[in-house]
Design a protein around this motif. Sequence first.
Motif, PDB file in Angstrom:
ATOM      1  N   ASP A   1       1.248  -1.533  -0.161  1.00 55.97           N
ATOM      2  CA  ASP A   1       0.032  -0.216   0.311  1.00 55.97           C
ATOM      3  C   ASP A   1       0.256   1.390  -0.247  1.00 55.97           C
ATOM      4  N   SER A   2       1.562   1.799  -1.116  1.00 58.27           N
ATOM      5  CA  SER A   2       0.495   2.082  -2.150  1.00 58.27           C
ATOM      6  C   SER A   2       1.112   2.213  -3.480  1.00 58.27           C
ATOM      7  N   ILE A   3       1.088   0.655  -4.980  1.00 56.25           N
ATOM      8  CA  ILE A   3       1.419   0.911  -6.045  1.00 56.25           C
ATOM      9  C   ILE A   3       1.758   2.851  -6.693  1.00 56.25           C
ATOM     10  N   ASN A   4       0.641   3.013  -6.387  1.00 50.50           N
ATOM     11  CA  ASN A   4       0.998   4.684  -6.769  1.00 50.50           C
ATOM     12  C   ASN A   4       2.283   5.771  -6.200  1.00 50.50           C
ATOM     13  N   GLN A   5       2.153   5.151  -4.683  1.00 48.62           N
ATOM     14  CA  GLN A   5       3.425   5.883  -4.065  1.00 48.62           C
ATOM     15  C   GLN A   5       4.737   5.328  -4.651  1.00 48.62           C
ATOM     16  N   TRP A   6       4.672   4.474  -4.157  1.00 49.82           N
ATOM     17  CA  TRP A   6       5.953   3.589  -5.486  1.00 49.82           C
ATOM     18  C   TRP A   6       7.066   4.444  -5.960  1.00 49.82           C
ATOM     19  N   VAL A   7       5.793   4.079  -7.108  1.00 50.00           N
ATOM     20  CA  VAL A   7       6.164   4.930  -8.413  1.00 50.00           C
ATOM     21  C   VAL A   7       6.584   5.975  -8.427  1.00 50.00           C
ATOM     22  N   ALA A   8       5.505   6.639  -7.726  1.00 54.75           N
ATOM     23  CA  ALA A   8       5.935   8.134  -7.195  1.00 54.75           C
ATOM     24  C   ALA A   8       7.468   8.678  -6.970  1.00 54.75           C
ATOM     25  N   ASN A   9       7.616   8.095  -5.563  1.00 53.55           N
ATOM     26  CA  ASN A   9       9.352   7.587  -4.981  1.00 53.55           C
ATOM     27  C   ASN A   9      10.119   7.413  -6.128  1.00 53.55           C
ATOM     28  N   LEU A  10       9.654   6.282  -6.971  1.00 44.72           N
ATOM     29  CA  LEU A  10      11.059   5.812  -8.185  1.00 44.72           C
ATOM     30  C   LEU A  10      11.367   6.996  -8.984  1.00 44.72           C
ATOM     31  N   VAL A  11       9.892   7.603  -9.163  1.00 48.86           N
ATOM     32  CA  VAL A  11      10.091   9.081 -10.239  1.00 48.86           C
ATOM     33  C   VAL A  11      10.961   9.601 -10.105  1.00 48.86           C
ATOM     34  N   LEU A  12      10.305   9.899  -8.869  1.00 46.44           N
ATOM     35  CA  LEU A  12      11.095  11.692  -7.721  1.00 46.44           C
ATOM     36  C   LEU A  12      13.186  11.718  -7.333  1.00 46.44           C
ATOM     37  N   THR A  13      13.429  10.233  -7.162  1.00 38.54           N
ATOM     38  CA  THR A  13      14.581   9.701  -6.710  1.00 38.54           C
ATOM     39  C   THR A  13      15.578   9.991  -7.631  1.00 38.54           C
ATOM     40  N   HIS A  14      14.633   9.378  -9.479  1.00 42.93           N
ATOM     41  CA  HIS A  14      15.643   8.591 -10.083  1.00 42.93           C
ATOM     42  C   HIS A  14      15.721  10.317 -10.771  1.00 42.93           C
TER      43      HIS A  14
END
Length: 198
Positions: free
Chosen positions: A93-106
């Motif tokens: 919980d949740s996939i969208n938060q993980w994608v946001a972290n992924l995008v912002l980190t990279h």
Amino acid sequence: MRPDPLQYPALPTPVLVLGAAYTGKSELAHKTLDPARKTLVIGTADLSEGLIALRVEELRRQRPEHWVHHDGPLDLAGHLRSHAPEYEQILVDSINQWVANLVLTHAQKYSLEQLQPLCEREVFNFCAAVEETRHLTRIVLVSSEVGAGITPPKPVARLFRQLVSRINCRLAEHAAAVLLVSAGIPMLIKGEWPNLPQ
């Protein structure tokens, strides 16, 4: 017709719970799990944001005390693979938060042209991890629907929306059950409600 509460934890795994923000996705995800079983909750939110941290704490209070919580793994696929054999149930919980972290980190290290394929590899690797571990543990995934609004003006925001929509489609394709929550009302849009013994 509202489903019997006992039908939720009997839905086949993986279960994907979709919906807009604050429509009751996380609360519904709890219902699809057996509170007595050994459970890992993988949280992906950025807990440095005050309102998000309060929301996460609120959700934790609703869960059984013996459930284990891990917060913020960027390597979500690796985390799922390494812990699936240990737990009877895993909630992400949740996939969208993980994608946001992924995008912002990279995004801090790579150009947009480099960012897109890198994030897509991570996304598809996680989908593969779900497929590999679905027979080891019950998996419940929560994600937001983000593609219905106005097109974001900035390229990074557009990439985030694109990645979340794509991973939702891919996870829904392989999920045994997909629940959509709208205004707090759950609808089973893939799969069938299990028949319970009379």
